[in-house]
Motif scaffolding. Structure first.
Motif, PDB file in Angstrom:
ATOM      1  N   ALA A   1       0.710  -1.075  -0.243  1.00 42.54           N
ATOM      2  CA  ALA A   1       0.357   0.052   0.026  1.00 42.54           C
ATOM      3  C   ALA A   1       0.788   1.508  -0.121  1.00 42.54           C
ATOM      4  O   ALA A   1       0.183   2.259  -0.704  1.00 42.54           O
ATOM      5  CB  ALA A   1      -0.897   0.006   0.758  1.00 42.54           C
ATOM      6  N   CYS A   2       2.252   0.972   0.696  1.00 40.10           N
ATOM      7  CA  CYS A   2       2.929   2.397   0.884  1.00 40.10           C
ATOM      8  C   CYS A   2       3.309   3.067  -0.499  1.00 40.10           C
ATOM      9  O   CYS A   2       3.738   3.803  -1.100  1.00 40.10           O
ATOM     10  CB  CYS A   2       3.690   2.540   2.246  1.00 40.10           C
ATOM     11  N   ASP A   3       4.028   1.608  -1.311  1.00 40.36           N
ATOM     12  CA  ASP A   3       4.423   1.744  -2.609  1.00 40.36           C
ATOM     13  C   ASP A   3       3.485   2.521  -3.594  1.00 40.36           C
ATOM     14  O   ASP A   3       4.169   2.980  -4.224  1.00 40.36           O
ATOM     15  CB  ASP A   3       4.705  -0.178  -3.103  1.00 40.36           C
ATOM     16  N   ALA A   4       2.325   1.565  -3.577  1.00 37.67           N
ATOM     17  CA  ALA A   4       1.775   2.424  -4.259  1.00 37.67           C
ATOM     18  C   ALA A   4       0.947   3.277  -4.278  1.00 37.67           C
ATOM     19  O   ALA A   4       1.003   4.757  -5.508  1.00 37.67           O
ATOM     20  CB  ALA A   4       0.649   1.096  -4.804  1.00 37.67           C
ATOM     21  N   TRP A   5       0.882   4.602  -3.108  1.00 36.01           N
ATOM     22  CA  TRP A   5       0.353   5.269  -2.856  1.00 36.01           C
ATOM     23  C   TRP A   5       2.602   6.240  -3.224  1.00 36.01           C
ATOM     24  O   TRP A   5       2.071   7.373  -3.789  1.00 36.01           O
ATOM     25  CB  TRP A   5       0.861   6.274  -1.520  1.00 36.01           C
ATOM     26  N   ARG A   6       3.098   5.673  -3.031  1.00 35.65           N
ATOM     27  CA  ARG A   6       4.639   5.835  -3.210  1.00 35.65           C
ATOM     28  C   ARG A   6       4.372   7.167  -5.250  1.00 35.65           C
ATOM     29  O   ARG A   6       4.583   8.144  -5.419  1.00 35.65           O
ATOM     30  CB  ARG A   6       6.084   5.430  -3.263  1.00 35.65           C
ATOM     31  N   LEU A   7       4.388   6.099  -5.563  1.00 38.69           N
ATOM     32  CA  LEU A   7       4.967   5.700  -6.995  1.00 38.69           C
ATOM     33  C   LEU A   7       3.303   7.014  -7.196  1.00 38.69           C
ATOM     34  O   LEU A   7       3.428   7.613  -8.466  1.00 38.69           O
ATOM     35  CB  LEU A   7       4.266   4.506  -8.123  1.00 38.69           C
ATOM     36  N   ARG A   8       2.277   6.572  -6.958  1.00 36.35           N
ATOM     37  CA  ARG A   8       1.490   7.726  -7.416  1.00 36.35           C
ATOM     38  C   ARG A   8       1.200   9.480  -6.562  1.00 36.35           C
ATOM     39  O   ARG A   8       1.673   9.875  -7.970  1.00 36.35           O
ATOM     40  CB  ARG A   8      -0.307   7.395  -6.768  1.00 36.35           C
ATOM     41  N   THR A   9       2.818   9.529  -6.006  1.00 38.97           N
ATOM     42  CA  THR A   9       2.464  10.531  -5.417  1.00 38.97           C
ATOM     43  C   THR A   9       3.703  11.031  -6.474  1.00 38.97           C
ATOM     44  O   THR A   9       3.730  12.769  -6.142  1.00 38.97           O
ATOM     45  CB  THR A   9       3.147  10.756  -3.624  1.00 38.97           C
ATOM     46  N   THR A  10       4.618  10.437  -6.867  1.00 39.52           N
ATOM     47  CA  THR A  10       5.585  11.119  -7.831  1.00 39.52           C
ATOM     48  C   THR A  10       4.429  11.213  -8.875  1.00 39.52           C
ATOM     49  O   THR A  10       5.563  12.710  -8.757  1.00 39.52           O
ATOM     50  CB  THR A  10       6.880  10.783  -8.219  1.00 39.52           C
ATOM     51  N   SER A  11       3.825  11.101  -9.203  1.00 39.54           N
ATOM     52  CA  SER A  11       3.023  12.113 -10.466  1.00 39.54           C
ATOM     53  C   SER A  11       3.371  13.823 -10.085  1.00 39.54           C
ATOM     54  O   SER A  11       3.177  14.836 -11.210  1.00 39.54           O
ATOM     55  CB  SER A  11       1.870  11.770 -10.825  1.00 39.54           C
ATOM     56  N   PHE A  12       3.464  13.740  -9.245  1.00 41.21           N
ATOM     57  CA  PHE A  12       3.389  15.454  -9.098  1.00 41.21           C
ATOM     58  C   PHE A  12       4.381  16.344  -8.930  1.00 41.21           C
ATOM     59  O   PHE A  12       4.542  18.056  -8.947  1.00 41.21           O
ATOM     60  CB  PHE A  12       2.653  15.869  -7.249  1.00 41.21           C
ATOM     61  N   PHE A  13       5.391  15.867  -9.148  1.00 40.01           N
ATOM     62  CA  PHE A  13       6.507  15.912  -9.157  1.00 40.01           C
ATOM     63  C   PHE A  13       7.435  16.541 -10.348  1.00 40.01           C
ATOM     64  O   PHE A  13       7.685  15.730 -10.904  1.00 40.01           O
ATOM     65  CB  PHE A  13       8.031  15.807  -8.313  1.00 40.01           C
ATOM     66  N   THR A  14       7.787  18.297 -10.901  1.00 38.79           N
ATOM     67  CA  THR A  14       7.898  17.369 -12.709  1.00 38.79           C
ATOM     68  C   THR A  14       9.631  18.356 -12.221  1.00 38.79           C
ATOM     69  O   THR A  14      10.484  17.760 -13.166  1.00 38.79           O
ATOM     70  CB  THR A  14       7.082  19.120 -13.249  1.00 38.79           C
ATOM     71  N   GLY A  15       9.865  18.125 -10.782  1.00 39.39           N
ATOM     72  CA  GLY A  15      11.630  18.645 -11.166  1.00 39.39           C
ATOM     73  C   GLY A  15      12.526  17.504 -10.390  1.00 39.39           C
ATOM     74  O   GLY A  15      11.379  16.212  -9.995  1.00 39.39           O
ATOM     75  N   ARG A  16      13.045  17.566  -9.729  1.00 40.31           N
ATOM     76  CA  ARG A  16      14.119  16.843  -8.531  1.00 40.31           C
ATOM     77  C   ARG A  16      13.569  16.231  -7.660  1.00 40.31           C
ATOM     78  O   ARG A  16      12.439  17.089  -6.817  1.00 40.31           O
ATOM     79  CB  ARG A  16      15.247  17.706  -8.300  1.00 40.31           C
ATOM     80  N   ILE A  17      12.861  14.823  -7.533  1.00 43.73           N
ATOM     81  CA  ILE A  17      12.581  14.160  -6.367  1.00 43.73           C
ATOM     82  C   ILE A  17      13.772  13.963  -5.695  1.00 43.73           C
ATOM     83  O   ILE A  17      15.041  13.339  -6.062  1.00 43.73           O
ATOM     84  CB  ILE A  17      11.845  13.291  -6.677  1.00 43.73           C
ATOM     85  N   VAL A  18      13.631  14.887  -4.509  1.00 47.08           N
ATOM     86  CA  VAL A  18      14.325  14.720  -3.231  1.00 47.08           C
ATOM     87  C   VAL A  18      14.664  13.617  -2.288  1.00 47.08           C
ATOM     88  O   VAL A  18      15.273  12.826  -2.048  1.00 47.08           O
ATOM     89  CB  VAL A  18      14.493  15.713  -2.069  1.00 47.08           C
ATOM     90  N   GLN A  19      13.575  12.959  -2.224  1.00 46.88           N
ATOM     91  CA  GLN A  19      12.694  11.714  -0.971  1.00 46.88           C
ATOM     92  C   GLN A  19      12.050  10.915  -1.486  1.00 46.88           C
ATOM     93  O   GLN A  19      11.062  11.968  -2.101  1.00 46.88           O
ATOM     94  CB  GLN A  19      12.478  11.882   0.621  1.00 46.88           C
ATOM     95  N   ASN A  20      11.542   9.426  -1.977  1.00 45.03           N
ATOM     96  CA  ASN A  20      11.419   8.740  -1.784  1.00 45.03           C
ATOM     97  C   ASN A  20      10.754   7.196  -1.768  1.00 45.03           C
ATOM     98  O   ASN A  20      12.251   6.359  -1.716  1.00 45.03           O
ATOM     99  CB  ASN A  20      11.110   8.701  -4.025  1.00 45.03           C
ATOM    100  N   SER A  21      11.051   7.081  -0.209  1.00 46.10           N
ATOM    101  CA  SER A  21      10.924   5.942  -0.282  1.00 46.10           C
ATOM    102  C   SER A  21       9.917   5.961   1.349  1.00 46.10           C
ATOM    103  O   SER A  21       8.702   6.285   0.903  1.00 46.10           O
ATOM    104  CB  SER A  21      12.079   6.221   1.189  1.00 46.10           C
ATOM    105  N   CYS A  22       9.349   4.708   0.926  1.00 43.19           N
ATOM    106  CA  CYS A  22       8.829   3.699   2.226  1.00 43.19           C
ATOM    107  C   CYS A  22       9.619   2.953   3.201  1.00 43.19           C
ATOM    108  O   CYS A  22      10.085   2.179   3.160  1.00 43.19           O
ATOM    109  CB  CYS A  22       8.137   2.649   1.643  1.00 43.19           C
ATOM    110  N   ASP A  23       8.986   3.266   4.480  1.00 43.19           N
ATOM    111  CA  ASP A  23      10.168   2.330   5.675  1.00 43.19           C
ATOM    112  C   ASP A  23       9.066   1.898   6.399  1.00 43.19           C
ATOM    113  O   ASP A  23       8.494   2.665   7.007  1.00 43.19           O
ATOM    114  CB  ASP A  23      11.414   3.326   6.053  1.00 43.19           C
TER     115      ASP A  23
END
Length: 105
Positions: free
Chosen positions: A78-100
């Protein structure tokens, strides 16, 4: 700092650059998305914490807007699915992208 407060802070900081229709669109959609994200405070038993932060393009005049999302989830899937959808907001650099895993409380 709570995830909603962090997003509000990031959006307020970005508002110090000139407000634009593009910024209003980003602000509205980011707030709507964060409200739909399971908060860690409201879900203390969820075992996974997702974090995604980075920059999205405002428009050519005002540059990039920093955004950050944090949420907690019952499973890594569930965390990974959310994380992958969330990255669509970013058009520039992504600083953090994790599920821990969250520490036991």
């Amino acid at each position: 700092m709570s995830s909603r407060l962090f997003v509000a802070f990031a959006l307020a900081a970005a508002a110090s650059v000139a407000a634009s229709p593009a910024f209003a669109w980003v602000q509205y959609n980011a707030a709507k998305y964060q409200a739909a994200t399971p908060s860690c405070k409201d879900n203390p038993g969820y075992a996974w914490k997702g974090r995604v932060s980075g920059e999205t393009d405002n428009d050519w005049a005002t540059g990039m807007i920093p955004l950050s999302f944090i949420g907690c989830f019952p499973t890594k899937q569930a965390c990974d699915a959310w994380r992958l959808r969330t990255t669509s907001f970013f058009t520039g650099r992504i600083v953090q992208n994790s599920c821990d895993p969250r520490p036991a409380q």
